[in-house]
Scaffold this motif. Structure first.
Motif, PDB file in Angstrom:
ATOM      1  N   ASN A  92       0.865  -1.172   0.000  1.00 29.38           N
ATOM      2  CA  ASN A  92       0.000   0.000   0.000  1.00 29.38           C
ATOM      3  C   ASN A  92       0.907   1.229   0.000  1.00 29.38           C
ATOM      4  OD1 ASN A  92       0.607   0.834   2.804  1.00 29.38           O
ATOM      5  ND2 ASN A  92      -0.542  -1.013   3.369  1.00 29.38           N
ATOM      6  N   THR A 112       1.681   3.463   2.111  1.00 31.61           N
ATOM      7  CA  THR A 112       2.550   3.670   3.277  1.00 31.61           C
ATOM      8  C   THR A 112       3.701   2.675   3.315  1.00 31.61           C
ATOM      9  OG1 THR A 112       0.572   4.384   4.441  1.00 31.61           O
ATOM     10  CG2 THR A 112       2.527   4.050   5.772  1.00 31.61           C
ATOM     11  N   THR A 113       3.393   1.400   3.082  1.00 33.59           N
ATOM     12  CA  THR A 113       4.483   0.414   3.104  1.00 33.59           C
ATOM     13  C   THR A 113       5.426   0.651   1.930  1.00 33.59           C
ATOM     14  OG1 THR A 113       2.970  -1.170   2.081  1.00 33.59           O
ATOM     15  CG2 THR A 113       3.340  -1.387   4.432  1.00 33.59           C
ATOM     16  N   LEU A 131       7.746   3.412   3.105  1.00 28.33           N
ATOM     17  CA  LEU A 131       8.642   2.993   4.190  1.00 28.33           C
ATOM     18  C   LEU A 131       9.684   1.979   3.721  1.00 28.33           C
ATOM     19  CD1 LEU A 131       6.039   2.766   7.089  1.00 28.33           C
ATOM     20  CD2 LEU A 131       7.969   4.346   6.973  1.00 28.33           C
ATOM     21  N   LEU A 132       9.284   1.092   2.814  1.00 28.10           N
ATOM     22  CA  LEU A 132      10.256   0.114   2.309  1.00 28.10           C
ATOM     23  C   LEU A 132      11.372   0.801   1.534  1.00 28.10           C
ATOM     24  CD1 LEU A 132       8.339  -3.036   1.035  1.00 28.10           C
ATOM     25  CD2 LEU A 132      10.202  -2.963   2.699  1.00 28.10           C
ATOM     26  N   ALA A 135      12.294   3.818   1.969  1.00 32.14           N
ATOM     27  CA  ALA A 135      13.073   4.580   2.951  1.00 32.14           C
ATOM     28  C   ALA A 135      14.054   3.670   3.688  1.00 32.14           C
ATOM     29  CB  ALA A 135      12.136   5.270   3.939  1.00 32.14           C
ATOM     30  N   ALA A 136      13.631   2.434   3.947  1.00 38.74           N
ATOM     31  CA  ALA A 136      14.514   1.475   4.612  1.00 38.74           C
ATOM     32  C   ALA A 136      15.662   1.083   3.690  1.00 38.74           C
ATOM     33  CB  ALA A 136      13.728   0.234   5.038  1.00 38.74           C
ATOM     34  N   TRP A 186       5.480  14.344   5.766  1.00 37.25           N
ATOM     35  CA  TRP A 186       5.752  13.007   6.320  1.00 37.25           C
ATOM     36  C   TRP A 186       6.895  12.349   5.550  1.00 37.25           C
ATOM     37  CZ3 TRP A 186       5.174   7.854   4.494  1.00 37.25           C
ATOM     38  CH2 TRP A 186       5.245   6.863   5.487  1.00 37.25           C
ATOM     39  N   ASN A 227      10.261  13.977   6.317  1.00 38.47           N
ATOM     40  CA  ASN A 227      10.782  13.543   7.618  1.00 38.47           C
ATOM     41  C   ASN A 227      11.537  12.213   7.502  1.00 38.47           C
ATOM     42  OD1 ASN A 227      10.860  13.507  10.668  1.00 38.47           O
ATOM     43  ND2 ASN A 227       9.629  11.683  10.302  1.00 38.47           N
ATOM     44  N   LEU A 228      11.033  11.309   6.643  1.00 31.80           N
ATOM     45  CA  LEU A 228      11.686  10.005   6.497  1.00 31.80           C
ATOM     46  C   LEU A 228      13.134  10.155   6.049  1.00 31.80           C
ATOM     47  CD1 LEU A 228       9.018   7.806   4.638  1.00 31.80           C
ATOM     48  CD2 LEU A 228       9.576   7.798   7.066  1.00 31.80           C
ATOM     49  N   TYR A 271      17.556  13.091   7.471  1.00 31.38           N
ATOM     50  CA  TYR A 271      18.917  12.917   7.980  1.00 31.38           C
ATOM     51  C   TYR A 271      19.929  12.750   6.834  1.00 31.38           C
ATOM     52  CZ  TYR A 271      18.004   8.203   6.550  1.00 31.38           C
ATOM     53  OH  TYR A 271      17.693   7.130   5.772  1.00 31.38           O
ATOM     54  N   THR A 313      17.761   1.808   9.950  1.00 27.92           N
ATOM     55  CA  THR A 313      17.180   0.760   9.111  1.00 27.92           C
ATOM     56  C   THR A 313      16.297  -0.149   9.968  1.00 27.92           C
ATOM     57  OG1 THR A 313      19.282   0.814   7.924  1.00 27.92           O
ATOM     58  CG2 THR A 313      17.736  -0.886   7.298  1.00 27.92           C
ATOM     59  N   LEU A 367      13.073   1.628  10.485  1.00 28.76           N
ATOM     60  CA  LEU A 367      12.207   1.690   9.304  1.00 28.76           C
ATOM     61  C   LEU A 367      11.616   0.321   8.954  1.00 28.76           C
ATOM     62  CD1 LEU A 367      14.246   4.247   7.208  1.00 28.76           C
ATOM     63  CD2 LEU A 367      11.872   4.525   7.928  1.00 28.76           C
ATOM     64  N   VAL A 404       7.719  -0.583   8.569  1.00 36.63           N
ATOM     65  CA  VAL A 404       7.083  -1.263   7.429  1.00 36.63           C
ATOM     66  C   VAL A 404       6.152  -2.345   7.952  1.00 36.63           C
ATOM     67  CG1 VAL A 404       7.462  -2.779   5.446  1.00 36.63           C
ATOM     68  CG2 VAL A 404       9.009  -0.855   5.825  1.00 36.63           C
ATOM     69  N   ALA A 450       3.132  -0.717   9.566  1.00 43.06           N
ATOM     70  CA  ALA A 450       2.243  -0.088   8.571  1.00 43.06           C
ATOM     71  C   ALA A 450       1.460  -1.151   7.810  1.00 43.06           C
ATOM     72  CB  ALA A 450       3.051   0.770   7.600  1.00 43.06           C
ATOM     73  N   TRP A 487      11.557  12.231  15.282  1.00 47.53           N
ATOM     74  CA  TRP A 487      11.609  11.587  13.964  1.00 47.53           C
ATOM     75  C   TRP A 487      10.748  10.322  13.964  1.00 47.53           C
ATOM     76  CZ3 TRP A 487      13.384   6.893  11.907  1.00 47.53           C
ATOM     77  CH2 TRP A 487      13.502   6.872  10.513  1.00 47.53           C
TER      78      TRP A 487
END
Lengths: 226, 224
Positions: free
Chosen positions: A71, A73-74, A77-78, A80-81, A123, A126-127, A130, B71, B74, B78, B81, B120
């Protein structure tokens, strides 16, 4: 040797951080390869890193996309990871050691794609807040119709690159057009905010390379990596 | 503005348990689940780091000690979420009682103990809904270690070995979990976590939890 005025780096590391941004099919990888060779020919240490290539997470993203598990959001985030893993294990160590780090896409890609998928821009920012600021950001500016032809002629239309997951249209072509247009809109907003050096992507490979090389050369001439 | 500080108005009820390992969370949540089911309630149970999408990758990466604090953070986001959008939110909309073994507060406690910026990580989770009842089981690091490590050494990440505080896993565990606990304690006020003494008997804690949940359900017109 008379050094040019000292160039001021955007971060505290020894090396240089150079980014090429642009939508799919804009010619980023070709230019990255040329730039890499040009720099290596001048005896600079160069490392190239591409978007979504962390050994840890890239496969998960591909697998999840294939199985339609993501989705908005995931998805954010994925990526971003994946970015965090590459940044901390690859990019920052290389910068610390004084390499020129050439990046195929940076977090601007995430800003464009995630916002098009409906995420709040603050949002998403922010991810990535850094991440070090690049010393140079090249942006390959391409009109959608040229992009469409390039992609259809090479890799073909991909589900996510066409934004089919967002549900703009069930027609592949239509969806691709809407999605890429919306991404371009986001990139255009970022041009000024992040000081992109925007280059007309319809120019020849050679011409584009010359422009990029000249910009990089200006920095190197300041003697910053000596 | 985070949803974690605003009351939700969905039909369902969200209950989570928090605390470091060995604080008795899971025991309490299992008892609660069985009781709710026996009274005919629609219950859904969800656990930290269990999403189909990512949990295996995270576990594998942990085994190889590959993860930086960010990591690590995050990847857990995941997982959360994924479960939040696919399981928790739909179930709340449909009127279920959702029982969560750990919630966003776990990330706030652990990630910050690893040196991640508190604001954060709070922003990362700002899509999470505020639970109707969030219980924090308070225990000291020594007792927690005695409970979970009576027959094994502490694991790399649970001992915070990635922080290189100490080469001795037992000593590292005590220091790291001490930091996690102090983050939890800050959240009692910040998010209104209900603090229970983990050293009370299983029975005493369960009675208290049921009493609190009944009150919440009654206010929504559900009588058990």
């Amino acid at each position: 040797m008379a050094k040019a005025k000292k160039f001021k780096k955007k971060h505290d590391y020894e090396g240089l951080l150079i980014v090429i941004e642009g939508t799919d099919g804009s010619g980023k990888s070709t230019q990255l390869e040329l730039l890499k060779r040009a720099l290596q020919d001048q005896s600079y240490g160069v490392i190239v890193s591409e978007w979504k290539t962390s050994r840890l997470i890239a496969n998960v993203i591909d697998d999840a996309k294939e199985r339609n598990l993501l989705n908005a959001t995931t998805y954010s985030l994925l990526y971003a990871a994946d970015f965090a893993d590459r940044l901390e294990n690859q990019i920052i160590p290389a910068l610390k050691s004084g390499f020129v780090v050439l990046l195929d896409r940076y977090y601007y890609t995430a800003l464009a794609r995630d916002v098009v998928r409906g995420q709040d821009i603050e949002w998403v920012k922010n991810l990535y807040d850094y991440a070090p600021e690049p010393d140079l950001i090249f942006y390959l500016d391409m009109p959608v119709d040229t992009l469409l032809k390039r992609i259809i002629g090479t890799t073909g239309l991909d589900f996510y690159e066409s934004g089919r997951d967002v549900g703009f249209s069930t027609d592949f072509y239509k969806s691709f057009e809407i999605y890429q247009n919306k991404c371009l809109e986001q990139y255009n907003k970022m041009k000024k905010e992040y000081n992109f050096i925007s280059i007309d992507g319809t120019k020849s490979v050679d011409e584009i390379h010359k422009i990029m090389k000249a910009e990089v050369q200006k920095i190197l001439a300041s003697g910053i990596l000596y | 503005m985070s949803k974690l500080t605003e009351k939700h108005n969905l039909k369902g009820t969200l209950v989570c348990v928090e605390g470091i390992d060995g604080s008795g969370k899971s025991t309490q949540l299992t008892l609660l689940r069985d009781w709710l089911k026996s009274t005919g309630q629609d219950v859904i149970f969800t656990e930290w780091n269990s999403s189909e999408l990512i949990s295996q990758t995270t576990k594998l990466a942990k085994k190889k000690n590959l993860l930086s604090a960010r990591t690590f953070s995050l990847l857990h986001a995941v997982d959360f979420a994924d479960r939040f959008k696919q399981v928790i939110a739909p179930a709340l909309k449909a009127g279920f009682i959702v029982l969560a073994d750990r919630y966003a507060y776990t990330a706030f406690a652990r990630d910050v103990a690893r040196g991640v910026d508190p604001n954060w990580v709070r922003k990362v989770y700002n899509f999470a809904i505020k639970p109707d009842l969030a219980i924090y089981f308070d225990i000291d690091p020594q007792s927690s270690m005695e409970r979970i490590c009576f027959n094994r050494t502490p694991k790399f990440y649970e001992a915070g070995m990635d922080l290189k505080i100490s080469n001795d896993p037992y000593e590292s565990y005590l220091i790291f979990q001490g930091r996690v606990i102090s983050e939890y304690q800050k959240m009692v006020d910040e998010f209104g976590l209900v603090k229970l003494d983990a050293k009370e008997s299983i029975h005493t804690k369960q009675i208290e939890i049921r009493r609190r949940l009944k009150e919440i359900l009654n206010a929504k017109g559900v009588n058990i």
